[in-house]
Design a protein around this motif. Sequence first.
Motif, PDB file in Angstrom:
ATOM      1  N   ASN A  76       0.825  -1.210   0.000  1.00  0.00           N
ATOM      2  CA  ASN A  76       0.000   0.000   0.000  1.00  0.00           C
ATOM      3  C   ASN A  76       0.858   1.258   0.000  1.00  0.00           C
ATOM      4  N   ASN A 146      -5.126  -0.118   8.310  1.00  0.00           N
ATOM      5  CA  ASN A 146      -5.888   0.127   7.079  1.00  0.00           C
ATOM      6  C   ASN A 146      -6.833  -1.027   6.755  1.00  0.00           C
ATOM      7  N   THR A 147      -7.488  -1.550   7.777  1.00  0.00           N
ATOM      8  CA  THR A 147      -8.424  -2.658   7.571  1.00  0.00           C
ATOM      9  C   THR A 147      -9.768  -2.335   8.206  1.00  0.00           C
ATOM     10  N   GLU A 156      -8.803  -4.925   3.173  1.00  0.00           N
ATOM     11  CA  GLU A 156      -7.717  -3.975   3.359  1.00  0.00           C
ATOM     12  C   GLU A 156      -7.941  -2.792   2.426  1.00  0.00           C
ATOM     13  N   LEU A 157      -7.783  -1.591   2.955  1.00  0.00           N
ATOM     14  CA  LEU A 157      -7.986  -0.374   2.181  1.00  0.00           C
ATOM     15  C   LEU A 157      -6.654   0.286   1.867  1.00  0.00           C
ATOM     16  N   THR A 158      -6.627   1.074   0.802  1.00  0.00           N
ATOM     17  CA  THR A 158      -5.457   1.894   0.539  1.00  0.00           C
ATOM     18  C   THR A 158      -5.465   3.065   1.524  1.00  0.00           C
ATOM     19  N   GLU A 161      -8.296   5.478   0.636  1.00  0.00           N
ATOM     20  CA  GLU A 161      -9.608   4.920   0.954  1.00  0.00           C
ATOM     21  C   GLU A 161      -9.866   4.980   2.458  1.00  0.00           C
ATOM     22  N   MET A 162      -8.862   4.624   3.258  1.00  0.00           N
ATOM     23  CA  MET A 162      -9.030   4.677   4.703  1.00  0.00           C
ATOM     24  C   MET A 162      -9.200   6.111   5.186  1.00  0.00           C
ATOM     25  N   ASN A 200     -11.819   7.415  -6.024  1.00  0.00           N
ATOM     26  CA  ASN A 200     -11.442   6.852  -4.733  1.00  0.00           C
ATOM     27  C   ASN A 200     -12.653   6.412  -3.920  1.00  0.00           C
ATOM     28  N   ARG A 203     -13.999   3.168  -5.393  1.00  0.00           N
ATOM     29  CA  ARG A 203     -13.163   2.013  -5.024  1.00  0.00           C
ATOM     30  C   ARG A 203     -13.423   1.617  -3.578  1.00  0.00           C
ATOM     31  N   LEU A 204     -13.601   2.602  -2.695  1.00  0.00           N
ATOM     32  CA  LEU A 204     -13.921   2.316  -1.294  1.00  0.00           C
ATOM     33  C   LEU A 204     -15.238   1.564  -1.205  1.00  0.00           C
ATOM     34  N   LYS A 207     -15.037  -2.112  -2.159  1.00  0.00           N
ATOM     35  CA  LYS A 207     -14.482  -2.962  -1.114  1.00  0.00           C
ATOM     36  C   LYS A 207     -15.476  -3.166   0.020  1.00  0.00           C
TER      37      LYS A 207
END
Length: 234
Positions: A76, A146-147, A156-158, A161-162, A200, A203-204, A207
């Motif tokens: 990441n 980041n989870t 798991e997020l980038t 994203e987090m 972004n 993408r979030l 997930k």
Amino acid sequence: MVTALFKIMLIEDDITLFHEVKERLSQWSYDVHGVQDFSKVTEEFTELRPDLVIIDIQLPKFDGFHWCRMIRSHSNVPIIFLSSRDHPTDMVMSMQLGADDFIQKPFHFEVLIAKIQATLRRVYNYNTERVELRTWRGATVEYVKNTITSSAGSVELTKNEMFILKLLIERKNQIVSREDLIKSLWDNEHFVSDNTLTVNVNRLRKKLENLGLDPYIETKVGQGYMATEEAAPL
């Protein structure tokens, strides 16, 4: 000025530009490394373990999108694209692959420095806050790792994203404007395409869909986004 010595991997085949950028970044205490073999970028990345990657799109052997995808498959680390290609799809593609930012050549060096500093602050400083996790909709959000974990599993997020999710759940049941999100993420909205935020957030949501949580990030047309939470029982 940044006082810590961050290690940057600059994946650029234009030797003149590489040395110019390296020299300028060295003046800001950044430790810049290039690529020896453009067919072994992943191996060199793994050996170097940089704090940030700056990558061109047009490269020998494979393009920057390929190497971004390879790096993202197991790391990441923040990634900034630096490219002369100016088609909107190039920026969209880079964000979909997990890049943190996109800078078009030719560029002002001050813009590059500002984006590097903003990215490093966002990635390496915000998770030193006292609060390291939150619960939201029955899920545990761990800022440092980041989870986000629920009974349906864990994703798991980038970093971006987090950071977006963190901003939304810290102000749950309130609308967070697109302008506020952009300013918080990138410090100066004049350097950012509005579409970057959209990519972004999408993408979030994708997930969060794996955990059944995507409906709880609501789009408020013309206003922004809101993370909803059920009111606590009286």
